[in-house]
Scaffold this active site. Structure first.
Site, mmCIF file in Angstrom:
data_model
loop_
_atom_site.group_PDB
_atom_site.id
_atom_site.type_symbol
_atom_site.label_atom_id
_atom_site.label_comp_id
_atom_site.label_asym_id
_atom_site.label_seq_id
_atom_site.Cartn_x
_atom_site.Cartn_y
_atom_site.Cartn_z
ATOM 1 N N ARG A 164 -11.483 25.908 1.164
ATOM 2 C CA ARG A 164 -12.199 24.633 1.203
ATOM 3 C C ARG A 164 -11.576 23.629 0.241
ATOM 4 N NH1 ARG A 164 -14.249 21.601 -2.210
ATOM 5 N NH2 ARG A 164 -15.273 23.324 -3.265
ATOM 6 N N PHE B 154 -3.215 14.974 -5.530
ATOM 7 C CA PHE B 154 -3.944 13.885 -6.184
ATOM 8 C C PHE B 154 -3.839 14.082 -7.681
ATOM 9 C CE2 PHE B 154 -7.915 11.882 -7.671
ATOM 10 C CZ PHE B 154 -8.003 10.733 -6.889
ATOM 11 N N THR C 224 -6.049 14.296 -13.381
ATOM 12 C CA THR C 224 -6.298 15.054 -14.611
ATOM 13 C C THR C 224 -5.010 15.278 -15.397
ATOM 14 O OG1 THR C 224 -8.174 16.193 -13.615
ATOM 15 C CG2 THR C 224 -7.154 17.260 -15.500
ATOM 16 N N GLY D 242 -9.337 15.338 -19.140
ATOM 17 C CA GLY D 242 -9.991 15.964 -18.002
ATOM 18 C C GLY D 242 -11.255 15.225 -17.639
ATOM 19 N N GLY E 153 -23.052 47.453 -7.302
ATOM 20 C CA GLY E 153 -22.690 48.411 -8.336
ATOM 21 C C GLY E 153 -21.211 48.344 -8.661
ATOM 22 N N GLU F 256 -13.914 18.359 -10.475
ATOM 23 C CA GLU F 256 -14.691 17.215 -9.955
ATOM 24 C C GLU F 256 -15.952 16.974 -10.791
ATOM 25 O OE1 GLU F 256 -12.494 16.369 -8.325
ATOM 26 O OE2 GLU F 256 -11.886 17.663 -6.702
ATOM 27 N N THR G 68 -17.569 18.620 -14.673
ATOM 28 C CA THR G 68 -18.191 19.842 -15.178
ATOM 29 C C THR G 68 -19.714 19.749 -15.106
ATOM 30 O OG1 THR G 68 -18.285 18.973 -17.422
ATOM 31 C CG2 THR G 68 -16.274 20.159 -16.792
ATOM 32 N N PHE H 152 -22.474 9.709 -23.241
ATOM 33 C CA PHE H 152 -21.119 10.246 -23.089
ATOM 34 C C PHE H 152 -20.316 10.148 -24.380
ATOM 35 C CE2 PHE H 152 -22.396 9.271 -18.767
ATOM 36 C CZ PHE H 152 -21.911 10.357 -18.073
#
Length: 386
Positions: A92, A131, A134, A139, A341, A365, A367, A385
């Protein structure tokens, strides 16, 4: 969602076309991915041979219109993402990097010439994109990026580093975001350009059937035509990140559902003290708790998808979905492993592989902490922030 975990008749909320799309992607994952994913994961291989098939299924840039893209709805995109991530998060993630990030950047901010050059080939899987946002020291705070593009006559010259860039070593084109004297700009960088180097990050404990890279940009010279002309500033990359964040809301629940189903099947077959694990109250409580969160997670994803299609989805609502569904999915995968298990630590079963992958999904994308602060700002009106 599949019938085995659907306690609320979720399918009744979908159209016949939506169910048909979901079922076609599920069939592909069941036949082409699940029989092979343990081997790919163990060997740390991303199966490039499936990329053209993803294109034929219309899954690359599937939410974009024109240029060979399928033009499907946000809900369609989400349903497909859930099925792909039920196979593996790396699968994905490939579709997300290609479509929601690289192709979306060109589609939203590129010139008509750039769109015509790249989007049809990317939709077919003939060209892979990456893309580059980062960086090693930027980051969660991409505004702190150090990569810089300077003017040199009519050209641009890029220098800097990027890290955790999906697909960079197999991409034909990189969307690189860089500081300039006039603000942050996006650049289309063909990866054969002198000075561009992509190196896969190895070894990894998560997302092993996927490719993430370090990128080094050393005096990378580009013409004026390489600039994405229609955006300046962080709103450019963020508009693409929000597309990817939306897909994660669905994808994480696909991984959770697959982990749950593996545990449920195992619990019915595994005998302990002369009866199956499924016959014990503690096991049933685990299964019920997992199923409740899967059903709620898919309902949330569908609600947000309908809002996205209606044009009413807000950025904080995307954060709500990404934070909640990633957090719950990783809990489900870990709990599913306990039912298995000791056998659950092998690659014969999917839950621990999903749990390991979801450690990455909950990080990229945005955290958990970043999305928590976005929602905290929404609730209190006080940005925390800095």
């Amino acid at each position: 969602m599949s019938d085995i975990s659907d306690l609320i008749d979720f399918d009744s909320l979908l159209s016949a076309d939506e169910r048909a799309l979901r079922d076609s992607v599920r069939s592909f994952v069941d036949s082409a991915i699940k029989p092979n994913i343990a081997q790919w994961y163990e060997k740390a291989v991303f199966p490039l041979e499936i990329v053209p098939e993803l294109g034929r299924l219309g899954l690359l840039g599937m939410h974009l219109k024109g240029y060979g893209c399928a033009g499907r709805s946000a809900v369609d995109y989400g349903l497909a993402g859930a099925e792909l991530e039920a196979g593996d998060s790396g699968l994905r993630t490939f579709v997300s990097v290609q479509g929601s990030l690289a192709m979306s950047a060109i589609y939203k901010h590129g010139s008509e010439e750039q769109k015509q050059e790249w989007l049809p080939a990317m939709a077919k899987g003939e060209a892979i994109g990456c893309f580059g946002l980062t960086e090693p020291t930027a980051g969660s705070d991409p505004g702190g990026m150090k990569t810089f593009a300077r003017r040199d006559g009519s050209d641009w010259v890029l220098n800097g580093s990027k890290r955790w860039i999906g697909l960079a070593s197999v991409a034909k084109v990189a969307i690189i975001w860089a500081q300039t004297d006039g603000g942050i700009r996006g650049f289309l960088v063909p990866t054969e350009t002198p000075g561009f180097t992509a190196t896969p990050i190895e070894p990894k404990l998560s997302m092993r059937a996927s490719i993430q890279c370090d990128i080094e940009l050393t005096e990378v010279r580009l013409p004026e035509s390489a600039v994405l002309p229609d955006v300046v500033g962080l709103k450019g990359p963020f508009s693409c990140l929000n597309e990817a964040r939306y897909g994660i809301i669905w994808g994480a629940m696909g991984a959770a559902r697959d982990a749950f189903e593996a545990a449920l099947d195992y619990s019915k077959e595994r005998l302990q003290f002369d009866k199956p694990l499924a016959g014990y109250q503690l096991t049933q409580q685990k299964l019920v708790d997992m199923a409740l969160e899967i059903n709620k997670g898919f309902l949330l994803a569908l609600h947000l998808g309908r809002k996205k299609d209606a044009g009413t989805l807000s950025l904080d609502q995307i954060s709500f979905g990404k934070l909640n569904n990633c957090r719950e999915a990783i809990k489900i995968a870990r709990e599913a492993r306990t039912i298995l298990g000791g056998n659950g630590i092998t690659l014969d079963y999917s839950p621990l592989r999903h749990a390991n992958n979801l450690e990455s999904v909950r990080t990229y994308e945005g955290t958990d902490e970043v999305h928590t602060l976005i929602l905290g700002n929404k609730l209190t009106g006080v940005p925390a922030f800095r």
